[in-house]
Write a protein that holds these residues in place. Sequence first.
Motif, PDB file in Angstrom:
ATOM      1  N   SER A 144       0.845  -1.193   0.000  1.00  0.00           N
ATOM      2  CA  SER A 144       0.000   0.000   0.000  1.00  0.00           C
ATOM      3  C   SER A 144       0.879   1.240   0.000  1.00  0.00           C
ATOM      4  N   GLU A 145       0.265   2.365  -0.330  1.00  0.00           N
ATOM      5  CA  GLU A 145       0.935   3.663  -0.225  1.00  0.00           C
ATOM      6  C   GLU A 145       0.221   4.478   0.837  1.00  0.00           C
ATOM      7  N   ALA A 146       0.987   4.970   1.825  1.00  0.00           N
ATOM      8  CA  ALA A 146       0.416   5.789   2.891  1.00  0.00           C
ATOM      9  C   ALA A 146       0.319   7.231   2.413  1.00  0.00           C
ATOM     10  N   LEU A 147      -0.872   7.829   2.550  1.00  0.00           N
ATOM     11  CA  LEU A 147      -1.126   9.186   2.056  1.00  0.00           C
ATOM     12  C   LEU A 147      -1.700  10.030   3.181  1.00  0.00           C
ATOM     13  N   VAL A 148      -1.188  11.245   3.316  1.00  0.00           N
ATOM     14  CA  VAL A 148      -1.630  12.119   4.399  1.00  0.00           C
ATOM     15  C   VAL A 148      -2.891  12.874   3.995  1.00  0.00           C
ATOM     16  N   ARG A 149      -3.780  13.055   4.945  1.00  0.00           N
ATOM     17  CA  ARG A 149      -4.960  13.878   4.778  1.00  0.00           C
ATOM     18  C   ARG A 149      -5.046  14.835   5.973  1.00  0.00           C
ATOM     19  N   TRP A 150      -5.638  15.998   5.718  1.00  0.00           N
ATOM     20  CA  TRP A 150      -5.777  17.014   6.775  1.00  0.00           C
ATOM     21  C   TRP A 150      -7.255  17.153   7.123  1.00  0.00           C
ATOM     22  N   GLN A 151      -7.602  16.824   8.362  1.00  0.00           N
ATOM     23  CA  GLN A 151      -8.982  16.950   8.831  1.00  0.00           C
ATOM     24  C   GLN A 151      -9.171  18.355   9.382  1.00  0.00           C
ATOM     25  N   HIS A 152      -9.487  19.322   8.478  1.00  0.00           N
ATOM     26  CA  HIS A 152      -9.630  20.717   8.876  1.00  0.00           C
ATOM     27  C   HIS A 152     -10.953  20.893   9.635  1.00  0.00           C
ATOM     28  N   PRO A 153     -10.941  21.643  10.769  1.00  0.00           N
ATOM     29  CA  PRO A 153     -12.162  21.780  11.563  1.00  0.00           C
ATOM     30  C   PRO A 153     -13.305  22.479  10.826  1.00  0.00           C
ATOM     31  N   LEU A 154     -12.997  23.304   9.807  1.00  0.00           N
ATOM     32  CA  LEU A 154     -14.043  24.013   9.063  1.00  0.00           C
ATOM     33  C   LEU A 154     -14.185  23.507   7.637  1.00  0.00           C
ATOM     34  N   LEU A 155     -13.050  23.212   6.973  1.00  0.00           N
ATOM     35  CA  LEU A 155     -13.080  22.818   5.571  1.00  0.00           C
ATOM     36  C   LEU A 155     -13.296  21.330   5.380  1.00  0.00           C
ATOM     37  N   GLY A 156     -13.230  20.551   6.464  1.00  0.00           N
ATOM     38  CA  GLY A 156     -13.386  19.110   6.338  1.00  0.00           C
ATOM     39  C   GLY A 156     -12.084  18.465   5.896  1.00  0.00           C
ATOM     40  N   LEU A 157     -12.183  17.366   5.131  1.00  0.00           N
ATOM     41  CA  LEU A 157     -11.013  16.613   4.709  1.00  0.00           C
ATOM     42  C   LEU A 157     -10.319  17.328   3.548  1.00  0.00           C
ATOM     43  N   VAL A 158      -9.066  17.777   3.794  1.00  0.00           N
ATOM     44  CA  VAL A 158      -8.306  18.529   2.789  1.00  0.00           C
ATOM     45  C   VAL A 158      -7.317  17.575   2.124  1.00  0.00           C
ATOM     46  N   PRO A 159      -7.343  17.425   0.757  1.00  0.00           N
ATOM     47  CA  PRO A 159      -6.396  16.527   0.078  1.00  0.00           C
ATOM     48  C   PRO A 159      -4.990  17.124   0.092  1.00  0.00           C
ATOM     49  N   PRO A 160      -3.970  16.273  -0.094  1.00  0.00           N
ATOM     50  CA  PRO A 160      -2.574  16.750   0.008  1.00  0.00           C
ATOM     51  C   PRO A 160      -2.202  17.799  -1.031  1.00  0.00           C
ATOM     52  N   MET A 161      -2.797  17.773  -2.237  1.00  0.00           N
ATOM     53  CA  MET A 161      -2.414  18.748  -3.265  1.00  0.00           C
ATOM     54  C   MET A 161      -2.735  20.173  -2.841  1.00  0.00           C
ATOM     55  N   LYS A 162      -3.601  20.315  -1.829  1.00  0.00           N
ATOM     56  CA  LYS A 162      -3.995  21.642  -1.362  1.00  0.00           C
ATOM     57  C   LYS A 162      -3.001  22.240  -0.369  1.00  0.00           C
ATOM     58  N   PHE A 163      -2.188  21.371   0.284  1.00  0.00           N
ATOM     59  CA  PHE A 163      -1.368  21.945   1.355  1.00  0.00           C
ATOM     60  C   PHE A 163       0.086  21.469   1.391  1.00  0.00           C
ATOM     61  N   LEU A 164       0.445  20.387   0.670  1.00  0.00           N
ATOM     62  CA  LEU A 164       1.813  19.877   0.802  1.00  0.00           C
ATOM     63  C   LEU A 164       2.852  20.830   0.218  1.00  0.00           C
ATOM     64  N   SER A 165       2.562  21.436  -0.957  1.00  0.00           N
ATOM     65  CA  SER A 165       3.538  22.364  -1.534  1.00  0.00           C
ATOM     66  C   SER A 165       3.714  23.585  -0.643  1.00  0.00           C
ATOM     67  N   LEU A 166       2.621  24.047  -0.029  1.00  0.00           N
ATOM     68  CA  LEU A 166       2.723  25.168   0.902  1.00  0.00           C
ATOM     69  C   LEU A 166       3.551  24.767   2.114  1.00  0.00           C
ATOM     70  N   ALA A 167       3.325  23.558   2.630  1.00  0.00           N
ATOM     71  CA  ALA A 167       4.084  23.078   3.790  1.00  0.00           C
ATOM     72  C   ALA A 167       5.569  23.020   3.478  1.00  0.00           C
ATOM     73  N   GLU A 168       5.921  22.663   2.239  1.00  0.00           N
ATOM     74  CA  GLU A 168       7.327  22.617   1.860  1.00  0.00           C
ATOM     75  C   GLU A 168       7.896  24.022   1.754  1.00  0.00           C
TER      76      GLU A 168
END
Length: 784
Positions: free
Chosen positions: A565-589
């Motif tokens: 399997s491939e482990a993939l991170v998801r962000w459970q935002h309190p207002l936006l709900g489940l945020v996919p990685p393409m929305k925040f990983l480049s910003l995090a880097e």
Amino acid sequence: MQNIKSIFELLLRGKVSVKLFVTALILSIIWFVVAFTIISNRVNNLENEKYTEISNKMKNELKVLIEEKTEAVRIIALSVAQNRDIKESLINSKVLLNLNEFSLQLAEFTSLKNVWFQIITPDGKSFSRSWTNKVGDDLSNVRLDVAQMIKKPQVISSISVGKFDLTFKSMVPIYDNGKFIGIIEILGKFNSIALKMESKEYDMVMLVDKSYKKQLEYIKNESFLDEYYVVNQNVKKEFLELIHEKSVEYFIGMDTFLIDKKTNRLVVTYQLPDIHDQPMGHFIMFHDLDKINISDVIRSRDRLILTFTLIYLFIFAFVYYIYVKQYQGLIDKLNRELEEKVEEKTKELKNQSETLDHLAHHDSLTGLPNRLLFLDRLKQAIKHAKRRNKNVTILFLDLDRFKEVNDTFGHEIGDKLLREVASRLLNCVRDEDTIARLGGDEFTIILEDVGQNEVIKIAKNIIKAMQEPVYIRNQELYTTFSVGISSYPEDGNTSSVLIRNADTAMYKAKENGKNKYEFYNSKMTEVAFERLMMESGLRRAIDENEFLTYFQPKINAMNGKVIGSEALVRWQHPLLGLVPPMKFLSLAEDIGLIKYIDEWMMMNTLKTIKRFQDEGIHTGIVSLNISMKHLEDKQFMQYLQETIMNIGFDTSFLELEITESQIMKNPVSAIDTLKNIRSMGIRISIDDFGTGYSSLSYLKRLPINNLKIDREFIIDAYKDEEDASIVRAIIALAKSLNLSYIAEGVETKEQLDFLLEEGCHDIQGYYYSKPLPEDAFKEFLLKN
């Protein structure tokens, strides 16, 4: 005249000699202080490495002993379950075998001391015990494991805390001619573990966690140490006193090891978890420091001392050589002085010319480029951008309420404020950027070939820099900037249009409350705001642990079985709900948070997969995506090793995925790092293969195991000959390099059929499963 000059030179030589001696003395003292510090730190590091090695060895030996005894108890239980006398006893309801005598024989002729037996009838009642004559009590009503065994007979081995002690336990069903006729249960104490560790010169205190105190209802209070039950009988008093003095929590909370000078011992703690992964047992081990060989540390220290001494002697000899040579060049110096005077006059004339040119193109108050030079540089920047298809961005800055400062404190204070503002602006941009003062309180900045993220960062830095007060003649002044931003070619093709639009955006910033920046393009302003909100949300998400791990299965399409399997991170935002990685990983880097997300993902993924494996579930190889920035961190390898060791994860089930484009940014460094990872038994996979600019000379040198064919080529491969050719080429390349390969992003039957026809059997994509949360992934594994 010549005599006077000679005397002066001799006096000068004596003065230089004294200065040189004092300087050499000071530098020698500094050198020895630095050398002592470096050597001390190095020796401390080597000692810590040695003690860490011994600590790991102690933990591993204890772990092996526990596993061996668990296995031994299970083997005895399996053997006893086949005993004919026991079967006859259960069939005839008559005890034919003395279990207590069997326990005594084990204690006499083997290393298995304190082992007891119990026979249980198929309806859950005690039939015979080796430690008491009491029989007939119904165990199925008070023990869940007995009830489960009756319902579903199977071999059960565990370590648990009962009413009497911490014990090894193994339960085996007894069959006669295929019929379930009872249960044999074997219990073993931990004291033999302590004795074996003592034979290896490791003293040990075994404790049961205080959360089990009520459960140990038949244990006397004197057997407890600070609410923790002491398991082993051979414990030494001095260690109990040491633990009591510092508190049990002090020892069981240690991350690595402790050096106790009072007992001259290396102290290590090993945690034994229960089935819920909560602490059940604590094994505090002690090893005599005098029995640890640190001769290699001593040799390293001596080599360092010798090295620093030789370097010092070399430097001393070199300085002395320079000292001698300086007097040989005294005559040359007089000749150079004449040449320097000629050059000095030439430079003065040149400087005067440059000064006049500078005054014509720079602001006399701040020293920044003026409007004339700004316009010339802007035109040149636009021409350059046009030729190279690049962008140019203008920041138009206007001080808020500057007129109030002039009216209240006078123009002299206002001028000093403008100079301080100019100084702060210079600290907010790159050396190649242009800052100009157009006049009054207006400033402009030219940024060439800068992305939107960097523009936002610079604008935010400018606003932040102005938050600090300016002190002039004991006056505390505050001022802020309203910033307007326009870019070529989106907002204009000429310098005048870009300036006008940036000025318009600046007034928009003033209208919206000042002390902020606005893009001329309103959509860009919205993007900037969204990025700001995401950035603050990401920092909170790390503190609040808002991330989740999803797993996308990898399937062998020939048999439909899970291979990993491939482990993939998801962000459970309190207002936006489940945020996919393409929305925040480049910003995090971009903002330096990717390291913390990578570390969280590694820890959580390995714990989850280890838990599944402990439950007997086949997981295959799990893949983790790792940022190259993380791999370039010198602390990464240590973190990786410690995480794997602490979790007890088998590295043969771990694969790290690195994107092709990241590797090719610095392939030489990547090769060294990946080789170190491979040496740990971890697989390496190249993600998004075929989308970058790989060099085959580097590719064949990379210590990789797997190529991942990017989804971009899979989508239309079954109907587009160009994409099909690329896929075939990648498969052929992988085969020639003896690498495995897998296709990702497979969503349709046509795509799957094409890949199977080309010999690609390992598949990842929505055709089989989307990324799943932990519980859903577990169910998927059980079904496949």
